[in-house]
Structures are given as C-alpha cells and as structure tokens.
Design an enzyme around this catalytic site. Structure first.
Site, PDB file in Angstrom:
ATOM      1  CG  ASP A 776      -3.656  11.456  -7.283  1.00 49.26           C
ATOM      2  OD1 ASP A 776      -3.133  12.053  -8.246  1.00 49.26           O
ATOM      3  OD2 ASP A 776      -2.750  11.076  -6.427  1.00 49.26           O
ATOM      4  CE  LYS A 780       0.545   9.697  -7.095  1.00 48.93           C
ATOM      5  NZ  LYS A 780       0.372  10.111  -5.765  1.00 48.93           N
TER       6      LYS A 780
END
Ligand code: ADP
Ligand code: ASP
Ligand code: MG
Length: 920
Positions: A776, A780
C-alpha cells in the site's frame, strides 16, 4: 371556396348600436348629408389619438340572432356612405391577448372575463387564441381526412363536444342557444369540407387555413358572451374581416397595415364598442380568402391590432410569470426578466422562446408600444415588460450583457466546402439561391474568412431537399473538384445567447464557450452577427439541455449543478454520502453548488434516481428500490440524464476493474474523483494514457485521497511543480497503520502485541499482512513519483516487507497473528540497536527525484527528527525541493480513517465545482 365565403358572410352579421345616447368615444365624420342620424349628434373629439373618452356608453338591447341588434339604428348605419363613426386611436386602448392555456376550460374562460372586466382602460381590444389543444385537433382533422382515415368523423365530434360542454358551463338562455346554433352550423360545414378533403385525399392551404381557424372563432364568441354576462358590454370581431395579409413564402404572411387599418375603421363604424373580443390567428388575403398568421400567430394578431389602434400597451397573457432567462421547462433555475428590449425579445423568440411569437415585435416597435407578458394564473407577478431600453445618463445601457438563452431543436447543418470557393464572387449567392429555390429557411450562417467553407443550419425536415438542390446546382464544381463536398450534419440544435450589447462586452463569448467546454459540449458552428444581440452555437441535439443549463448557470449564477454517481457505498462511500447529506443545504445556499447523487452502486445492487437520491434515507432506498448492479447502465443513467451539464463518478472502491473504466469515462466527458489507488499505481502505460487524455480534455480527474486521505499532499505537490519548484525528495510515513505500530513500539511491549492492539483498534486491514507487506505504501510512492514526473512502475520499487518470510504463506489472518510472536526478537533487536544510537524506527516511503527511484523501507531517524515526534496514526510527508532545501515542507496529520478520507473526496468534489464555475 364557396363554403368559406358562406361562412364569412355569416360572421358578417352586423352588430349595430341600439341607443341614441351620445358618447364621446365615438368620433364621426360629419357627412354633407342633411340626413342627420342619431349618431351624428355625438360631438366630435378634438383629435384622433391620445384623447380621453367620454364616460357614457351606448347600451345595447338583446338582438334576435346574436343578441344586440336594434332595427331603428340599423337603418341609420345602413346609410354608411353618409355617416361614419371614426375609430379613436391611441392611449385609450389597451390590447390584451389570451393564449390557449388561458382559455383552456370554462373556469379559465370565466377567469379571463374577470381580468378583462377589471382592466380599467377605456378601450380594450382582447385577442383570444383557440382553447388549448384545439388548433392541434383541427390540424389533426385535416391530416386524418387527407389520409382517408375515417376516424376524422369522431375527431370532429370530439371538437364539437369540447366546445358544447364548455359553452354549457358558461352560458345559458339565448346566449347558449345562439352559440350552439352557430357551433352546429360550423361543425356541419367542417364535416362537409373534411369529407371533400377525404375524397380528394388532399387539402389546399386555404382549405386548411379556413378549417383550423375555427378554434379562435368559437373561443372569441364564448368569451364575448361571458364578458357581457359579467356586465361589460362588448362586441366580438372575426378578424378575417379586418386583418389583411399577403403570403410572403416560407409559410409566412405579411400584414397589409394600410388596408387592415381601413378595414378596422370600417368594422368599428359598424360595431363601435369599448370592448372588443377578437379572434387571434386568423386573417384574410387581399382577395378575402381566409388564411392564418401561422402557428402561434395570435401574439402577432395582438401586436398588429395594437399597432393599428396605436394602443397604450399590448399585454400577452399566458401561463408563465413572464419571459424567463431560459425555457423554464428546461432550466428550473431560470429567472424572470423584468424588462427586455424589443431586439432582445425578438432574438429570444426567434431562437425558440415560444413564449412570444417572433413577429410580435415589429408592429408594436414602430409606435413604441410596450408589450407586457403576464401570467393569467398569477396576477400578483409583475411580468416582463418589452420596450425600448432605458438609458442612464451616459447613454449606456444598464442591463447586463447576457439576458437569456434559447434553443431550437431539430436542425441540420449543411457544410459546403472546397478550395475553389475562395475569392470567387457569387458563391454565397449561388448557395443561398439554391436554398431559397427549395423554400428552406436558413436559421444561422457561418463562413470562415478563408472562404473554404460555408456552413449553415436549416430545419432538419428541409435538409434533404437543400442538399439535393446544392448538389445539382454545384455538380460541375463538385466534379471538377473545386468543391470537395456538400456535407450534412444531422441531429443538431441551436443554442443562442441573447443580450443587448453582449457581443461587444469583453469576455462574454469567452465565458459562454468556456462554460460549454467545461460541460464537454462540442460546438459544431458559431455565428455572431454584427447586430451584437446574439451569439449562436450549433451543437449536437443530445447535448442541448445540458448546454442550456451549463451556460445558464454560468451567467445567472444559478447553481452549479453536478450529477454524481457514487460507486462503492462501503465505509468510505457511506461516510461520504453522510457528509454530502449534511452539507447539501449549506452548499446550495452559500456556494450555489447543487450536488445531486443520481446513483449509488455497490458490487451487487445499485440505486438510480432521475432527480437526485434522498440522502437522508439512501440505505433504506437501496434496500427497497435497489436493482441488480450494472456499471455500464449506472454510468449511462448518471451521465445521460440530459438535465445536468456536469457529471462526476466517484469511485470509493479499491477495485482495479472499476479503475480500468476511468479512461472510458473521461473520454465521454465524465469527471472522475477517487481515493482508489489502483489506476494511478497500475501499469505505467495505462496511467500515462489516462493522464494524457485528461490533460487534452476539459475533463477533471482528482485523486487527493489516494495519498494521506484528506491531507493536502497531491495538491501541495502540484502547487510546487506548477509554480516551477523542483522536487528533490519526498519522504514520508504514508501508512496510518504502520505509523501507529511504530509510534507505539517503544520497547515496553512486543512487536506482535502492538500489531494485535492496532488490529483490535481497527487500524489495520482485516489481515494485518496487507499493511505490513508495504504494498500500500509502495502504491502511494508510485503515485507521488509519477506525479513528480518519474516514469516508474510498482515493480521498480524495492519494498521491505515486514511480514516475516515464513508467515507470508499463512492461510489466514488468525494463523498469521498466532505465529507472529515467534519473530518478535528480530524486531526487538532492530529497535534496540536504533535506540542505542539515539534513533527510532519508522516505516517510510521515499521518492528520490534526483536518482529517479523510489523505495519503501524501515529506516532509523534521530529522536529530534519530525518523523520521530509522531503520535497515533498520523501521516507525515516531507517535501525537499529547490525552494524548500534547508527545511523541508512538511504536511502532517491524520492520514487514514473514513471521516478524513471521505472529507478528502468531498473537497475534490468541491474543487471540481469551482473548476466548473461555482463562485469561490
Ligand atoms: P400561449 O398558449 O399562452 O401562447 P405558449 O405555449 O405559446 O403559450 O407560450 C408559453 C410557454 O412558453 C410557457 O409555458 C413556457 O413553457 C414556454 N417558454 C419557452 N421559453 C420561454 C422563456 N424563455 N420564458 C418563458 N416561457 C418560455
Ligand atoms: N391557436 C393558434 C395555434 O395554436 C394560434 C395561437 O394560439 O397563437 O397555433
Ligand atoms: Mg404562444
């Protein structure tokens, strides 16, 4: 025509004065005749116009046929060569016109009679349309008869019944008897004529005009009886005796004002009255053949009457409060225009505002007679006054440059193109000569100065004939290649912005076309006349209402309305819907932003609504009214509503299938807002394609909540880049979960205990490995790297996976949590080493713009470093740039959680609204 003539002479039955009382209203020419009539005793008035009336009026007594004939006076008036009552003209007259809806039923006719009675003008001429729908019914009779459809007989009976029932409601005694006898007589004539049409299979124009005009004959007579019943003496006028017109081609007629004035004077001398109820719509040719002023022509009738009488005012009574800034059926936020100049009203009506017939303006403008548009159902509304515009001291027009918008549907564009046109004199004339020969009406023309093409719009139904005529007229040029083509673009609409001086005010056209661009409406052709009263755009018909709303909201500061579709009503989506619900009223009131959620879809069920879902009970509605989810159908519903100029789809899922639709949505002009990282961190080529498409268009794609939830990270980065700063490094704690874990891993508890605690507190994904794996965070990092211009893919980012190797294969989250303590020592050692050196451990993402790479890893920071000061689940991002070199620019705050993520999406929605023109 024999039947027509018979009917007219029937109408000609004279109505003659029955009293000998003098009346100053009636002026007369004193003839040389020694035979003074009763009327000649009336003292003449000093001037013909703008004079006052006497207060006494001749009273009438009931007459045998139509109620008001007196034999003794008849004798006098029959001697017309000697004695003529002069028609007074001027301010004493007010003209009223009541449209079909105003007289649509017996109650409405009664209401109209009241309005007439209450008008205190001394002279009133009331023009009345047929009862609503009757003219359509009459045209339908002809069409049926021509098509040899036997049902025309029952359709005539329906017309008869409608009028009979209305009359029975309104009238009684002799009035009713005489009206019904007239109605019977007319209907019998009509039946005979329609039978003839049925046999011939064809109706001539004059036959048709004669038939369709009956609606006005009946409504005018009924109304005149009712006015009289209400105590006001009045005469009814069959305007075929008075209005004389010449056919002028293209289904139009031109009034012969001089002849009509003469006939009006003659009519008046036979029927002097202070109140006249006249038929709208119908007229006669010079040869006394009945004709009409063509569809919706009653407004025109009233204007002609107003000009013949030099009336003080013409009031057009209808079913709306006045002229709106746009058709109120299409733009609910349209506002009433209190005043309009003659030119503006003309342009509005010419370009489709059917509240006024376009030809209404010219006759009254000649004498500066104002037109009022009023609502007969709302007498308290002041209406719209159409008149010469007021000027202020500097001679400047006071009104705002754009007053209103109107549209014409069902037009087609014709484009005549070719290099052989440039500099060849007479090309335009040859083109329009050919168009004229087929009798087509050219609505707008646009020619670029290069002269390579001439483009014009005609009604769709005329375009085939026009194209045919052009191809044959230019066959030689087409064969020789001097003309490359005569192209037809069907299914267009015309959008006109109207306003005195608008074209000469800076920025008006720019704003207009900008609003169209922002609503993703493609403009096919533009015309701006030198008259400066209008700017016209030709657009696709399906875009018409959206275009109208987009430009209207831009100029009238009515609401910026956005149709929204919410995909994924899970935790974040549901929170967003609640926030929208709570804020909707404030946004409408304070910011003029109207957000309508037209659809909500999950993976299984979707809820669609045409005007906007009631967000106070959307969950209940999804349950009760939900249908099987279908993303394409959902998209269509939200986007192709035709009512809202702007559409946004908000993807609150984490689904890559949904993300793969963004390209198609953006291509269709749908704005996209999302916290879903899948599109921006997916395959590089797809990302680049998406961004390129979005940059080329006026479509917006916002994804602030993909990094740091509601924190302004993407927007800060963009602000830096757009103002010319150079990014060197972006480093941050991008995972709220890992922030929490390392902020709390202080040596007092084992690593696995802290993970367990985070899981219990709801900070982790259901399987904490999804957080600990670092994917995750890597997504980003990719998003920020790409935003900074680096062309990286997820596989280019080394990620330090915090899930111990042996536990990556655990079948369940529970099994993983059970086994995690076995690896606590490893983590404790790393922490202790850091502490011994005065450092803390932090799990960070790094974008290194200098070496053009990114990574995700567990790093050590000094205890006084901002990253070491974090608490809870905060995110922190440091931007090191050319400008922020010594001290990085730091954004810090809660970077996870439904409320802040939904808040981030919401602020993207508002950013979209402001990009679309909502006031800031
Ligand atoms: P009438 O039968 O009274 O002549 P019309 O139907 O011809 O009435 O004209 C009135 C209608 O015009 C209104 O009901 C309205 O829907 C429509 N209309 C279209 N554009 C406008 C506008 N800009 N302002 C007001 N009304 C408009
Ligand atoms: N009754 C006619 C029509 O419907 C004229 C009018 O109402 O203005 O066209
Ligand atoms: Mg009308």
């Amino acid at each position: 025509m024999a039947l027509c003539a018979a009917s007219i002479s029937h109408n000609n039955t004279s109505r003659i004065l029955s009293s000998s009382k003098s009346n100053t209203f009636y002026q007369k020419k004193i003839s040389a005749s020694p035979h003074f009539s009763l009327l000649s005793l009336t003292p003449p008035l000093p001037s013909l116009s703008r004079s006052g009336f006497g207060s006494h009026w001749r009273r009438r007594e009931p007459c045998s046929l139509h109620g008001h004939v007196s034999c003794s006076v008849k004798a006098v008036l029959l001697d017309e060569s000697k004695e003529k009552l002069l028609l007074p003209k001027g301010d004493m007259w007010s003209v009223h016109k009541f449209g079909g809806t105003c007289v649509g039923s017996s109650e409405r006719i009664q209401n109209v009679a009241q309005v007439i009675v209450q008008d205190s003008s001394e002279g009133k001429l009331v023009v009345v349309s047929a009862m609503s729908k009757v003219t359509d019914m009459m045209y339908d009779l002809i069409n049926k008869a021509q098509a040899r459809d036997d049902s025309y007989v029952s359709a005539v009976d329906a017309v008869f019944e409608k009028h009979k029932l209305t009359a029975m409601d309104l009238l009684d005694g002799d009035d009713l008897a005489s009206f019904l006898s007239r109605l019977h007589h007319d209907i019998n004539n009509l039946k005979a004529m329609l039978r003839a049409i049925y046999i011939a299979g064809h109706a001539t124009e004059s036959f048709s005009d004669f038939i369709v005009g009956h609606g006005e004959l009946w409504s005018a007579q009924m109304l005149s009886y009712v006015v009289r019943k209400n105590g006001l003496d009045c005469e009814w006028m069959d305007t075929r005796e008075v209005l004389i017109v010449n056919p002028s081609g293209s289904n139009q007629v031109d009034p012969d004002f001089a002849e009509s004035e003469k006939r009006l004077e003659e009519w008046f001398s036979r029927h002097p009255s202070k109140t006249i109820v006249a038929t709208g719509f119908i007229a006669s040719t010079q040869q006394n053949i009945p004709t009409t002023l063509k569809r919706d022509g009653s407004d025109f009738s009233a204007a002609i009457m107003g000009s013949l009488l030099r009336a003080r005012q013409v009031t057009i009574w209808t079913d709306v409060d006045g002229v709106y800034s746009a058709d109120p059926r299409k733009v609910s936020e349209a506002v009433i225009l209190r005043t309009l100049s003659y030119q503006e009203a003309w342009e509005m009506s010419y370009f489709g505002a059917n509240v006024l017939h376009p030809r209404t303006i010219m006759p009254v403008m000649r004498y500066d007679i104002p037109i009022m548009i009023r609502n007969v159902f709302n007498l308290s509304a002041p209406g719209t006054m159409i008149c010469r515009p007021a000027e202020n001291e500097d001679g400047q027009k006071l009104e705002s440059p754009v007053r209103g918008f109107a549209t014409i549907d069902n037009v087609a564009l014709v484009n005549v193109e070719g290099t052989g046109m440039a500099g060849v004199p007479g090309t335009a004339s040859a083109i329009f000569g050919a168009v004229k020969d087929v009798g087509a009406n050219v609505i707008v023309i646009s020619q670029a100065s290069s002269e390579h093409s001439v483009c014009f719009a005609v009604p769709e139904k005329e375009v085939a004939a026009v194209a045919e005529a052009l191809k044959s007229r230019f066959s030689e040029a087409l064969n020789a290649g001097r003309l490359s083509q005569v192209a037809i673009i069907p299914n267009c609409s015309i959008l006109a912005a109207v306003g005195q001086k608008m074209a000469s005010t800076y920025g008006v056209s720019a704003t207009l076309f900008n609003a169209l661009a922002k609503a993703n409406i493609n403009v096919r052709a533009i015309a701006q006349g030198c008259s400066e009263y209008n700017v016209t755009a030709v657009i696709k018909r399906e875009d018409c209402i959206r275009a109208l709303r987009a430009v209207h909201s831009r100029f009238y500061l009515s609401k910026t309305t956005i149709a929204m579709g919410i995909i994924g009503p899970g935790l974040i989506g549901a929170t967003l819907l609640d926030q929208l619900r709570d804020q909707a009223a404030v946004l409408k009131e304070d910011c003029n932003i109207d957000l309508r959620v037209m659809g909500i879809t999950g993976s299984r069920t979707m809820l669609l609504n045409d005007v906007g879902i009631d967000l106070s009970r959307w969950k209940e509605l999804v349950k009760d009214k939900g249908e099987v989810a279908d993303l394409e159908k959902f998209r269509q519903h939200v986007h192709e509503n035709h009512f809202f100029p702007n559409t946004v789809l908000v993807d609150c899922t984490a689904d890559s299938n949904v993300a793969s639709c963004y390209h198609d949505w953006l291509r269709r002009g749908i704005h996209v807002i999302t916290p879903n990282k899948k599109a921006n961190s997916g395959p590089l080529d797809q990302y680049l394609k998406l961004r390129a498409l979005q940059r080329q268009s006026y479509t917006h794609y916002f994804y602030e909540a993909t990094v740091g939830a509601g924190l302004p990270i993407i927007s800060t980065l963009r602000g830096l880049l757009e103002t010319g700063d150079k990014i060197q490094r972006i480093e941050g704690i991008f995972s709220g979960t890992l922030s929490y874990i390392f902020n709390n891993f202080k040596g007092t508890r084992a690593f696995s205990n802290v993970v367990e605690e985070a899981k219990q507190a709801g900070y982790t994904e259901p399987d904490p490995r999804d957080d600990l794996s670092g994917t995750d965070v890597a997504r980003k990092v990719i998003i920020l790297a790409r935003e900074s211009g680096l062309k990286l893919d997820l596989s280019d980012i080394p990620v330090q996976n915090l899930v111990p190797e042996p536990l990556r294969a655990c079948a369940s989250a529970e099994e993983f949590m059970q086994q995690l303590p076995q690896f606590d020592n490893e983590m404790a050692r790393a922490r202790q080493e850091a502490e011994d050196a005065g450092d803390v451990l932090r799990y960070v993402g790094v974008v290194d713009a200098v070496s053009r790479e990114g990574r995700v890893e567990l790093r050590r920071y000094k205890k006084d470093h901002p990253f070491a000061q974090l608490s809870g689940s905060d995110n922190i991002i440091a931007f090191t740039t050319t400008r922020y070199k010594e001290q990085p620019l730091i954004v810090r705050g809660p970077g996870a959680g439904a409320q802040v993520t939904a808040g981030g999406i919401f602020s993207d929605i508002l950013r979209l609204a402001s990009y679309l023109g909502a006031p800031s």
